[in-house]
Design a protein around this motif. Structure first.
Motif, PDB file in Angstrom:
ATOM      1  N   LEU A 298       0.838  -1.201   0.000  1.00 19.85           N
ATOM      2  CA  LEU A 298       0.000   0.000   0.000  1.00 19.85           C
ATOM      3  C   LEU A 298       0.874   1.253   0.000  1.00 19.85           C
ATOM      4  O   LEU A 298       1.396   1.660   1.040  1.00 19.85           O
ATOM      5  CB  LEU A 298      -0.930  -0.011   1.213  1.00 19.85           C
ATOM      6  CG  LEU A 298      -1.927  -1.168   1.291  1.00 19.85           C
ATOM      7  CD1 LEU A 298      -2.673  -1.146   2.622  1.00 19.85           C
ATOM      8  CD2 LEU A 298      -2.903  -1.102   0.117  1.00 19.85           C
ATOM      9  N   LEU A 299       1.015   1.862  -1.153  1.00 17.23           N
ATOM     10  CA  LEU A 299       1.788   3.099  -1.257  1.00 17.23           C
ATOM     11  C   LEU A 299       1.152   4.214  -0.441  1.00 17.23           C
ATOM     12  O   LEU A 299       1.844   5.074   0.114  1.00 17.23           O
ATOM     13  CB  LEU A 299       1.908   3.511  -2.725  1.00 17.23           C
ATOM     14  CG  LEU A 299       2.698   4.779  -3.039  1.00 17.23           C
ATOM     15  CD1 LEU A 299       4.132   4.673  -2.525  1.00 17.23           C
ATOM     16  CD2 LEU A 299       2.695   5.044  -4.544  1.00 17.23           C
ATOM     17  N   GLU A 300      -0.187   4.166  -0.323  1.00 14.75           N
ATOM     18  CA  GLU A 300      -0.887   5.244   0.389  1.00 14.75           C
ATOM     19  C   GLU A 300      -0.604   5.213   1.887  1.00 14.75           C
ATOM     20  O   GLU A 300      -0.981   6.157   2.606  1.00 14.75           O
ATOM     21  CB  GLU A 300      -2.400   5.161   0.132  1.00 14.75           C
ATOM     22  CG  GLU A 300      -3.053   3.874   0.595  1.00 14.75           C
ATOM     23  CD  GLU A 300      -3.128   2.828  -0.520  1.00 14.75           C
ATOM     24  OE1 GLU A 300      -4.070   2.023  -0.512  1.00 14.75           O
ATOM     25  OE2 GLU A 300      -2.233   2.831  -1.392  1.00 14.75           O
ATOM     26  N   GLN A 301       0.057   4.167   2.392  1.00 12.53           N
ATOM     27  CA  GLN A 301       0.439   4.160   3.799  1.00 12.53           C
ATOM     28  C   GLN A 301       1.726   4.945   4.047  1.00 12.53           C
ATOM     29  O   GLN A 301       2.195   5.022   5.179  1.00 12.53           O
ATOM     30  CB  GLN A 301       0.571   2.727   4.302  1.00 12.53           C
ATOM     31  CG  GLN A 301      -0.764   2.005   4.349  1.00 12.53           C
ATOM     32  CD  GLN A 301      -0.814   0.935   5.419  1.00 12.53           C
ATOM     33  OE1 GLN A 301      -0.116   1.009   6.431  1.00 12.53           O
ATOM     34  NE2 GLN A 301      -1.659  -0.051   5.218  1.00 12.53           N
ATOM     35  N   CYS A 302       2.286   5.513   2.989  1.00 12.65           N
ATOM     36  CA  CYS A 302       3.386   6.466   3.124  1.00 12.65           C
ATOM     37  C   CYS A 302       2.843   7.853   2.825  1.00 12.65           C
ATOM     38  O   CYS A 302       2.069   8.026   1.878  1.00 12.65           O
ATOM     39  CB  CYS A 302       4.522   6.116   2.160  1.00 12.65           C
ATOM     40  SG  CYS A 302       5.322   4.544   2.522  1.00 12.65           S
TER      41      CYS A 302
ATOM     42  N   PHE B  24      12.227   7.175  -6.917  1.00 19.50           N
ATOM     43  CA  PHE B  24      11.235   7.582  -5.925  1.00 19.50           C
ATOM     44  C   PHE B  24      11.428   6.785  -4.638  1.00 19.50           C
ATOM     45  O   PHE B  24      11.617   5.563  -4.663  1.00 19.50           O
ATOM     46  CB  PHE B  24       9.819   7.351  -6.450  1.00 19.50           C
ATOM     47  CG  PHE B  24       9.442   8.252  -7.592  1.00 19.50           C
ATOM     48  CD1 PHE B  24       9.387   9.623  -7.428  1.00 19.50           C
ATOM     49  CD2 PHE B  24       9.148   7.719  -8.840  1.00 19.50           C
ATOM     50  CE1 PHE B  24       9.045  10.463  -8.492  1.00 19.50           C
ATOM     51  CE2 PHE B  24       8.803   8.539  -9.905  1.00 19.50           C
ATOM     52  CZ  PHE B  24       8.752   9.913  -9.721  1.00 19.50           C
ATOM     53  N   TRP B  25      11.316   7.505  -3.501  1.00 15.81           N
ATOM     54  CA  TRP B  25      11.479   6.870  -2.195  1.00 15.81           C
ATOM     55  C   TRP B  25      10.336   7.299  -1.277  1.00 15.81           C
ATOM     56  O   TRP B  25      10.360   8.379  -0.687  1.00 15.81           O
ATOM     57  CB  TRP B  25      12.821   7.242  -1.574  1.00 15.81           C
ATOM     58  CG  TRP B  25      13.983   6.750  -2.368  1.00 15.81           C
ATOM     59  CD1 TRP B  25      14.773   7.453  -3.219  1.00 15.81           C
ATOM     60  CD2 TRP B  25      14.462   5.408  -2.413  1.00 15.81           C
ATOM     61  NE1 TRP B  25      15.710   6.645  -3.784  1.00 15.81           N
ATOM     62  CE2 TRP B  25      15.556   5.377  -3.306  1.00 15.81           C
ATOM     63  CE3 TRP B  25      14.084   4.216  -1.777  1.00 15.81           C
ATOM     64  CZ2 TRP B  25      16.261   4.206  -3.586  1.00 15.81           C
ATOM     65  CZ3 TRP B  25      14.799   3.064  -2.045  1.00 15.81           C
ATOM     66  CH2 TRP B  25      15.868   3.067  -2.937  1.00 15.81           C
ATOM     67  N   PRO B  26       9.302   6.440  -1.122  1.00 17.05           N
ATOM     68  CA  PRO B  26       8.207   6.764  -0.200  1.00 17.05           C
ATOM     69  C   PRO B  26       8.669   6.647   1.253  1.00 17.05           C
ATOM     70  O   PRO B  26       9.559   5.865   1.574  1.00 17.05           O
ATOM     71  CB  PRO B  26       7.149   5.693  -0.511  1.00 17.05           C
ATOM     72  CG  PRO B  26       7.590   5.031  -1.776  1.00 17.05           C
ATOM     73  CD  PRO B  26       9.075   5.183  -1.840  1.00 17.05           C
ATOM     74  N   ARG B  27       8.049   7.407   2.113  1.00 16.27           N
ATOM     75  CA  ARG B  27       8.289   7.248   3.544  1.00 16.27           C
ATOM     76  C   ARG B  27       7.096   7.792   4.321  1.00 16.27           C
ATOM     77  O   ARG B  27       6.240   8.494   3.776  1.00 16.27           O
ATOM     78  CB  ARG B  27       9.571   7.946   3.982  1.00 16.27           C
ATOM     79  CG  ARG B  27       9.526   9.461   3.970  1.00 16.27           C
ATOM     80  CD  ARG B  27      10.800  10.023   4.597  1.00 16.27           C
ATOM     81  NE  ARG B  27      10.729  11.452   4.752  1.00 16.27           N
ATOM     82  CZ  ARG B  27      11.153  12.344   3.854  1.00 16.27           C
ATOM     83  NH1 ARG B  27      11.678  11.908   2.725  1.00 16.27           N
ATOM     84  NH2 ARG B  27      11.058  13.633   4.090  1.00 16.27           N
ATOM     85  N   PHE B  28       7.048   7.463   5.604  1.00 15.19           N
ATOM     86  CA  PHE B  28       5.987   7.917   6.481  1.00 15.19           C
ATOM     87  C   PHE B  28       6.598   8.749   7.599  1.00 15.19           C
ATOM     88  O   PHE B  28       7.799   8.666   7.870  1.00 15.19           O
ATOM     89  CB  PHE B  28       5.212   6.714   7.042  1.00 15.19           C
ATOM     90  CG  PHE B  28       3.886   7.085   7.651  1.00 15.19           C
ATOM     91  CD1 PHE B  28       2.889   7.650   6.871  1.00 15.19           C
ATOM     92  CD2 PHE B  28       3.642   6.886   8.994  1.00 15.19           C
ATOM     93  CE1 PHE B  28       1.672   8.007   7.430  1.00 15.19           C
ATOM     94  CE2 PHE B  28       2.430   7.238   9.564  1.00 15.19           C
ATOM     95  CZ  PHE B  28       1.449   7.797   8.777  1.00 15.19           C
TER      96      PHE B  28
ATOM     97  N   SER C  97      21.019  -2.422   6.592  1.00 16.55           N
ATOM     98  CA  SER C  97      19.623  -2.812   6.761  1.00 16.55           C
ATOM     99  C   SER C  97      18.970  -1.772   7.652  1.00 16.55           C
ATOM    100  O   SER C  97      19.582  -1.287   8.604  1.00 16.55           O
ATOM    101  CB  SER C  97      19.510  -4.194   7.405  1.00 16.55           C
ATOM    102  OG  SER C  97      20.166  -5.181   6.639  1.00 16.55           O
ATOM    103  N   GLY C  98      17.722  -1.428   7.338  1.00 19.72           N
ATOM    104  CA  GLY C  98      17.043  -0.444   8.160  1.00 19.72           C
ATOM    105  C   GLY C  98      15.596  -0.279   7.761  1.00 19.72           C
ATOM    106  O   GLY C  98      15.191  -0.621   6.647  1.00 19.72           O
ATOM    107  N   ASP C  99      14.839   0.233   8.697  1.00 22.77           N
ATOM    108  CA  ASP C  99      13.406   0.448   8.475  1.00 22.77           C
ATOM    109  C   ASP C  99      13.181   1.797   7.815  1.00 22.77           C
ATOM    110  O   ASP C  99      13.909   2.755   8.040  1.00 22.77           O
ATOM    111  CB  ASP C  99      12.669   0.386   9.811  1.00 22.77           C
ATOM    112  CG  ASP C  99      11.199   0.061   9.629  1.00 22.77           C
ATOM    113  OD1 ASP C  99      10.753  -0.064   8.477  1.00 22.77           O
ATOM    114  OD2 ASP C  99      10.501  -0.080  10.653  1.00 22.77           O
ATOM    115  N   ASN C 100      12.160   1.851   6.973  1.00 24.98           N
ATOM    116  CA  ASN C 100      11.810   3.080   6.273  1.00 24.98           C
ATOM    117  C   ASN C 100      10.496   2.840   5.548  1.00 24.98           C
ATOM    118  O   ASN C 100       9.906   1.765   5.684  1.00 24.98           O
ATOM    119  CB  ASN C 100      12.916   3.462   5.274  1.00 24.98           C
ATOM    120  CG  ASN C 100      13.151   4.962   5.220  1.00 24.98           C
ATOM    121  OD1 ASN C 100      12.238   5.748   5.433  1.00 24.98           O
ATOM    122  ND2 ASN C 100      14.379   5.361   4.951  1.00 24.98           N
ATOM    123  N   GLY C 101      10.047   3.814   4.770  1.00 27.67           N
ATOM    124  CA  GLY C 101       8.855   3.599   3.958  1.00 27.67           C
ATOM    125  C   GLY C 101       9.020   2.387   3.063  1.00 27.67           C
ATOM    126  O   GLY C 101       8.094   1.591   2.873  1.00 27.67           O
TER     127      GLY C 101
END
Length: 500
Positions: free
Chosen positions: A97-101, A116-120, A326-330
């Motif tokens: 779900l892209l919309e969750q970013c 492109f790099w999505p993030r929240f 390694s790491g968390d992100n959009g």
């Protein structure tokens, strides 16, 4: 629609950031089990990200078989080619779900087409902690009113967006920081500095090193007395020499460059991966004056960027002298190969090496701020930014040092383009096109002096150059171009130091 889990995640991240002091955050990180956390992240990503699920299936990997760090270290690497470009953008996000970013940034495209790099929102708080380390440990911005002037390009580009948001998060936490965003518009930068800086205890410029140098030099030409502003610099995007740092310190009136400067190691892929600290800068300056010890530690005669990192935020590994993280992100990333040449040095190993060579950074710094036991990562940058000449790798860092020598540095901006060319007789030569400072006119004596300065530093710093390149081919050919010449040095864009 944003899911309830995303809402809870963002609220928890926001509350944790606001209510946890920097000292406590660092203490918690140092006491945490980074190896266990990275295994937990792997399983969470394997359960929620469709693209990673497909990637594991294609590589015939059952997620439940990954139970130990050794298992994890055998996972195949992610790259832009085999992962980011292969799968639809939405499939790279949780639940597809892209919309969750809530926002999408764009990489600078230094090595190709922008990505492109999505993030929240929640992704930004770990990054903000890296900025907090700089503003608290180096600039004492908890007690000094601070004007943060964002000089990175704005718009969709990741640097300006991240920097602006992180500085505002620090202000929300209670730091007396006010953010202004002129971007890379020099006229607007000078306007806001002249009119707003008297209202603050200090001014912080945040941008790419060559552009900040341009701002400082142009400001001096306009009659700005930088010493009045208690100026600090936050930089990102490329390696620079300690000669460069000392030169800028001299021009802004800095008497303590270990605390007045900080560079971020960041990528569009995952934000800020590590940051310079007063400790890492002090150590790097030691290595700059001791090239033999530097080569022993880093394996090369050139000086890398040296930063510290929090392994619970960005988990580093090495493979064939290149870095993985390694790491968390959009878009969460597991064992992502960023193609940067470099390595990892545990804190204890660095300390032991310095003691063996008679250097005590604590005695040098004489401050408790900026001293923590995070490991170090060193970065030479990407091999795409070097040129090969008679089998010797020529690095931009080597050329920078030549241009920063006394008698040379006042003529040039520090920008250049190097490439290997052929003469009519097919003999190769090293060409270096150099940008002159504003209002400086080129002449043959100046070209010769610059060529000799670069040649001298290449011999001193680059053993491959000294041993591989025939003596008669070692002196580079220098061409001087006026300030902001559009074909080589266009204004307002990220500079590239090589051409093929």
């Amino acid at each position: 629609m944003i899911s309830e889990s995303q809402k809870k995640r963002s609220l928890l991240a926001w509350q944790t950031f606001l209510n946890t002091s920097l000292e406590k955050q660092i203490q918690q990180s140092l006491q945490s089990d980074a190896d266990k956390q990275i295994l937990d992240l792997f399983h969470e990503v394997a359960n929620t990200v469709p693209a990673y699920q497909a990637f594991l299936k294609e590589n015939q990997i059952e997620p439940q078989s990954i139970q130990t760090l050794a298992d994890f270290q055998n996972l195949p690497l992610l790259t832009k080619e085999n992962y980011i470009k292969k799968y639809p953008l939405s499939e790279l996000c949780r639940q597809g779900l892209l919309e969750q970013c809530d926002t999408i940034a764009v990489s600078s495209g230094s090595t190709g087409e922008p990505t492109f790099w999505p993030r929240f929102l929640s992704d930004e708080f770990q990054i903000t902690t890296r900025f907090e380390q700089i503003f608290y440990d180096s600039f004492q911005a908890d007690t000094r009113s601070t004007l943060a002037v964002v000089c990175f390009s704005l718009g969709t580009w990741v640097g300006g967006m991240y920097t602006t948001n992180c500085c505002r998060h620090l202000a929300a936490k209670g730091y007396p920081i006010t953010v202004v965003t002129p971007g890379n518009n020099k006229i607007e930068i000078f306007r806001v500095i002249k009119q707003l800086s008297p209202c603050f205890d200090q001014v912080v410029l945040l941008g790419y090193p060559p552009f900040l140098k341009d701002i400082i030099d142009s400001g001096i030409a306009e009659g700005i007395n930088w010493q009045e502003y208690s100026l600090k610099l936050v930089m990102a995007g490329e390696v620079f020499s300690e000669e460069w740092r000392s030169l800028i310190a001299e021009r802004i009136g800095s008497t303590n460059p270990c605390f007045d400067f900080a560079s971020l190691y960041g990528t569009a892929d995952a934000g800020v991966l590590g940051n310079e600290t007063p400790l890492s800068i002090c150590i790097r300056r030691f290595f700059a004056h001791n090239p033999t010890e530097a080569k022993t530690m880093f394996g090369e005669s050139r000086l890398p960027t040296l930063v510290q990192f929090d392994p619970t935020s960005r988990y580093f590994e090495t493979r064939h002298n290149t870095l993985l993280f390694s790491g968390d992100n959009g878009i969460p990333l597991i064992r992502y190969h960023i193609a940067d040449t470099g390595g990892i040095i545990p804190y204890e190993q660095m300390w032991q090496f310095l003691q063996q060579h008679g250097f005590d950074p604590l005695a040098e710094l004489q401050s408790e701020r900026g001293i923590n036991a995070f490991p170090f990562v060193y970065i030479f940058g990407r091999s795409a930014f070097t040129v090969s000449y008679y089998g010797a790798n020529i690095y931009p860092e080597n050329i920078h040092v030549g241009l920063e020598q006394p008698g040379i540095r006042d003529w040039v901006t520090g920008k250049f383009v190097m490439e290997v060319r052929e003469k009519e007789d097919q003999n190769r030569y090293l060409s270096i096109v150099v940008e002159l400072a504003p209002n400086i006119k080129a002449n043959e004596n100046m070209e010769n002096a610059i060529a000799f300065a670069i040649y001298t530093q290449l011999l001193r710093l680059n053993s491959e150059f000294a041993n591989y390149v025939p003596t008669q081919s070692q002196l580079p050919q220098v061409a001087l171009l006026p300030f902001c010449e559009p074909n080589y040095f266009p204004a307002g864009v990220k500079h590239r130091y090589t051409r093929s």
